[in-house]
Design an enzyme around this catalytic site. Structure first.
Site, PDB file in Angstrom:
ATOM      1  N   HIS A 193      87.255 -36.689 -49.578  1.00 23.08           N
ATOM      2  CA  HIS A 193      85.949 -36.711 -50.251  1.00 23.08           C
ATOM      3  C   HIS A 193      84.829 -37.268 -49.377  1.00 23.08           C
ATOM      4  O   HIS A 193      83.704 -36.771 -49.427  1.00 23.08           O
ATOM      5  CB  HIS A 193      86.012 -37.572 -51.519  1.00 23.08           C
ATOM      6  CG  HIS A 193      86.779 -36.928 -52.634  1.00 23.08           C
ATOM      7  ND1 HIS A 193      86.772 -37.420 -53.912  1.00 23.08           N
ATOM      8  CD2 HIS A 193      87.586 -35.835 -52.651  1.00 23.08           C
ATOM      9  CE1 HIS A 193      87.543 -36.659 -54.690  1.00 23.08           C
ATOM     10  NE2 HIS A 193      88.052 -35.696 -53.931  1.00 23.08           N
ATOM     11  N   ASN A 194      85.113 -38.333 -48.622  1.00 20.99           N
ATOM     12  CA  ASN A 194      84.056 -39.047 -47.880  1.00 20.99           C
ATOM     13  C   ASN A 194      84.063 -38.754 -46.381  1.00 20.99           C
ATOM     14  O   ASN A 194      83.202 -39.256 -45.661  1.00 20.99           O
ATOM     15  CB  ASN A 194      84.187 -40.570 -48.056  1.00 20.99           C
ATOM     16  CG  ASN A 194      84.434 -41.011 -49.479  1.00 20.99           C
ATOM     17  OD1 ASN A 194      85.413 -41.720 -49.755  1.00 20.99           O
ATOM     18  ND2 ASN A 194      83.590 -40.587 -50.397  1.00 20.99           N
ATOM     19  N   CYS A 226      91.926 -56.670 -39.971  1.00 17.95           N
ATOM     20  CA  CYS A 226      91.688 -58.115 -39.968  1.00 17.95           C
ATOM     21  C   CYS A 226      92.564 -58.693 -41.085  1.00 17.95           C
ATOM     22  O   CYS A 226      93.499 -58.041 -41.537  1.00 17.95           O
ATOM     23  CB  CYS A 226      90.209 -58.461 -40.095  1.00 17.95           C
ATOM     24  SG  CYS A 226      89.392 -57.914 -41.613  1.00 17.95           S
ATOM     25  N   ARG A 245      77.227 -34.574 -50.241  1.00 15.66           N
ATOM     26  CA  ARG A 245      77.208 -36.036 -50.445  1.00 15.66           C
ATOM     27  C   ARG A 245      77.390 -36.787 -49.126  1.00 15.66           C
ATOM     28  O   ARG A 245      76.711 -37.807 -48.884  1.00 15.66           O
ATOM     29  CB  ARG A 245      78.294 -36.421 -51.454  1.00 15.66           C
ATOM     30  CG  ARG A 245      77.975 -35.922 -52.856  1.00 15.66           C
ATOM     31  CD  ARG A 245      79.173 -35.921 -53.767  1.00 15.66           C
ATOM     32  NE  ARG A 245      78.864 -35.249 -55.028  1.00 15.66           N
ATOM     33  CZ  ARG A 245      79.779 -34.818 -55.889  1.00 15.66           C
ATOM     34  NH1 ARG A 245      81.056 -34.992 -55.643  1.00 15.66           N
ATOM     35  NH2 ARG A 245      79.413 -34.216 -56.998  1.00 15.66           N
ATOM     36  N   GLY A 284      85.885 -57.856 -43.684  1.00 10.52           N
ATOM     37  CA  GLY A 284      84.914 -58.144 -42.630  1.00 10.52           C
ATOM     38  C   GLY A 284      84.798 -56.967 -41.665  1.00 10.52           C
ATOM     39  O   GLY A 284      83.691 -56.582 -41.256  1.00 10.52           O
ATOM     40  N   THR A 302      91.793 -59.372 -44.219  1.00  4.65           N
ATOM     41  CA  THR A 302      91.528 -58.718 -45.505  1.00  4.65           C
ATOM     42  C   THR A 302      91.099 -57.257 -45.379  1.00  4.65           C
ATOM     43  O   THR A 302      91.118 -56.522 -46.376  1.00  4.65           O
ATOM     44  CB  THR A 302      90.374 -59.449 -46.217  1.00  4.65           C
ATOM     45  OG1 THR A 302      89.223 -59.380 -45.353  1.00  4.65           O
ATOM     46  CG2 THR A 302      90.718 -60.908 -46.493  1.00  4.65           C
ATOM     47  N   GLY A 303      90.636 -56.854 -44.228  1.00  7.75           N
ATOM     48  CA  GLY A 303      90.020 -55.539 -44.023  1.00  7.75           C
ATOM     49  C   GLY A 303      88.535 -55.541 -44.376  1.00  7.75           C
ATOM     50  O   GLY A 303      87.806 -54.606 -44.024  1.00  7.75           O
ATOM     51  N   ASP A 362      91.354 -58.367 -35.246  1.00  5.68           N
ATOM     52  CA  ASP A 362      91.115 -59.755 -34.858  1.00  5.68           C
ATOM     53  C   ASP A 362      92.472 -60.476 -34.859  1.00  5.68           C
ATOM     54  O   ASP A 362      93.525 -59.848 -35.015  1.00  5.68           O
ATOM     55  CB  ASP A 362      90.057 -60.419 -35.753  1.00  5.68           C
ATOM     56  CG  ASP A 362      90.551 -60.689 -37.173  1.00  5.68           C
ATOM     57  OD1 ASP A 362      91.701 -60.305 -37.508  1.00  5.68           O
ATOM     58  OD2 ASP A 362      89.795 -61.292 -37.963  1.00  5.68           O
ATOM     59  N   HIS A 363      92.428 -61.814 -34.727  1.00  5.87           N
ATOM     60  CA  HIS A 363      93.679 -62.585 -34.664  1.00  5.87           C
ATOM     61  C   HIS A 363      94.478 -62.451 -35.957  1.00  5.87           C
ATOM     62  O   HIS A 363      95.704 -62.544 -35.940  1.00  5.87           O
ATOM     63  CB  HIS A 363      93.358 -64.059 -34.393  1.00  5.87           C
ATOM     64  CG  HIS A 363      92.410 -64.654 -35.393  1.00  5.87           C
ATOM     65  ND1 HIS A 363      91.040 -64.364 -35.363  1.00  5.87           N
ATOM     66  CD2 HIS A 363      92.603 -65.465 -36.458  1.00  5.87           C
ATOM     67  CE1 HIS A 363      90.453 -64.994 -36.364  1.00  5.87           C
ATOM     68  NE2 HIS A 363      91.380 -65.662 -37.049  1.00  5.87           N
ATOM     69  N   ARG A 386      80.176 -29.682 -52.530  1.00  7.87           N
ATOM     70  CA  ARG A 386      79.625 -30.926 -53.083  1.00  7.87           C
ATOM     71  C   ARG A 386      79.946 -32.126 -52.194  1.00  7.87           C
ATOM     72  O   ARG A 386      79.135 -33.051 -52.067  1.00  7.87           O
ATOM     73  CB  ARG A 386      80.123 -31.147 -54.515  1.00  7.87           C
ATOM     74  CG  ARG A 386      81.596 -31.494 -54.653  1.00  7.87           C
ATOM     75  CD  ARG A 386      82.024 -31.468 -56.118  1.00  7.87           C
ATOM     76  NE  ARG A 386      83.359 -31.998 -56.334  1.00  7.87           N
ATOM     77  CZ  ARG A 386      84.484 -31.359 -56.028  1.00  7.87           C
ATOM     78  NH1 ARG A 386      84.441 -30.174 -55.451  1.00  7.87           N
ATOM     79  NH2 ARG A 386      85.665 -31.917 -56.270  1.00  7.87           N
ATOM     80  N   HIS A 387      81.115 -32.102 -51.556  1.00  5.77           N
ATOM     81  CA  HIS A 387      81.475 -33.228 -50.691  1.00  5.77           C
ATOM     82  C   HIS A 387      80.646 -33.216 -49.409  1.00  5.77           C
ATOM     83  O   HIS A 387      80.213 -34.267 -48.929  1.00  5.77           O
ATOM     84  CB  HIS A 387      82.972 -33.199 -50.370  1.00  5.77           C
ATOM     85  CG  HIS A 387      83.832 -33.402 -51.575  1.00  5.77           C
ATOM     86  ND1 HIS A 387      83.673 -34.475 -52.426  1.00  5.77           N
ATOM     87  CD2 HIS A 387      84.840 -32.659 -52.092  1.00  5.77           C
ATOM     88  CE1 HIS A 387      84.546 -34.388 -53.412  1.00  5.77           C
ATOM     89  NE2 HIS A 387      85.269 -33.288 -53.237  1.00  5.77           N
TER      90      HIS A 387
HETATM   91  C1  RB5 Z   1      89.757 -64.474 -40.119  1.00  4.09           C
HETATM   92  O1  RB5 Z   1      90.118 -65.744 -40.497  1.00  4.09           O
HETATM   93  C2  RB5 Z   1      89.334 -63.651 -41.310  1.00  4.09           C
HETATM   94  O2  RB5 Z   1      88.123 -64.127 -41.799  1.00  4.09           O
HETATM   95  C3  RB5 Z   1      89.199 -62.220 -40.908  1.00  4.09           C
HETATM   96  O3  RB5 Z   1      90.436 -61.751 -40.433  1.00  4.09           O
HETATM   97  C4  RB5 Z   1      88.793 -61.227 -41.977  1.00  4.09           C
HETATM   98  O4  RB5 Z   1      89.684 -61.227 -43.041  1.00  4.09           O
HETATM   99  C5  RB5 Z   1      87.406 -61.262 -42.430  1.00  4.09           C
HETATM  100  O5  RB5 Z   1      86.959 -60.482 -43.276  1.00  4.09           O
END
Ligand code: RB5
Length: 155
Positions: free
Chosen positions: A106-107, A73, A145, A78, A75-76, A16-17, A141-142
């Site tokens: 593992h996953n 994004c 799972r 969303g 935070t990663g 995203d932006h 096991r992996h």
């Molecule tokens: C965008 O403002 C922000 O919400 C998005 O990039 C992300 O971090 C959401 O989880």
């Protein structure tokens, strides 16, 4: 154990932006190494909604059109929530390299989610390198799972 052939793999990217600058840096990083990439955008700082970019990438990975995907994004978080709504997607939001290696081995994670506010470019490049080079361990096991995780898609 199957060793991934990086030179023949196709890695999908989307952001995203909040994440597009880091996404562009990661795409350049892999292209410089001769690895094929597909860029699903976004490509500008204009505000947009992360699920709209997670969706086409996850479809491409789930269908096999792309081998692995990277979503960015701010935070990663969303992106990982949106990605894990897709059948066949096992997305992991990571902020350091140990988790990246372990979520591959593992996953069998097939999508890596990164936060541009959380990790710097250098670390993010290391994380993507590890993500595409670490094989699934295929230990009994992996496999068991991960099969149970996949079965949750059918509920
Ligand atoms: C965008 O403002 C922000 O919400 C998005 O990039 C992300 O971090 C959401 O989880």
């Amino acid at each position: 154990m199957i060793k991934r052939k990086e030179e023949t793999m196709k890695v999908a990217f989307a952001a995203d932006h909040g994440g597009y600058k880091l996404k562009d840096a990661l795409v350049s990083h892999l292209r410089e190494k001769g690895i094929e990439t597909v860029d699903f955008g976004t490509n500008s700082p204009d505000s947009c909604d992360y699920p709209d970019y997670a969706d086409p990438l996850c479809r491409a990975v789930a269908s096999g059109e792309c081998d692995l995907g990277v979503l960015v994004c701010s935070t990663g978080l969303g992106m990982s929530m949106a990605a894990n709504k897709h059948r066949g997607i096992r997305a992991a939001c990571c902020s350091e390299t140990v988790s990246v290696a372990l979520t591959r081995s593992h996953n069998n994670a097939n999508v890596l989610c990164l936060g541009a506010f959380i990790v710097g470019e250098h670390t993010a490049c290391e994380m993507v390198d590890l993500f595409i080079s670490t094989p699934f361990s295929e230990g009994e096991r992996h496999v068991r799972r991960v099969n149970k995780v996949n079965a949750l898609d059918e509920r």
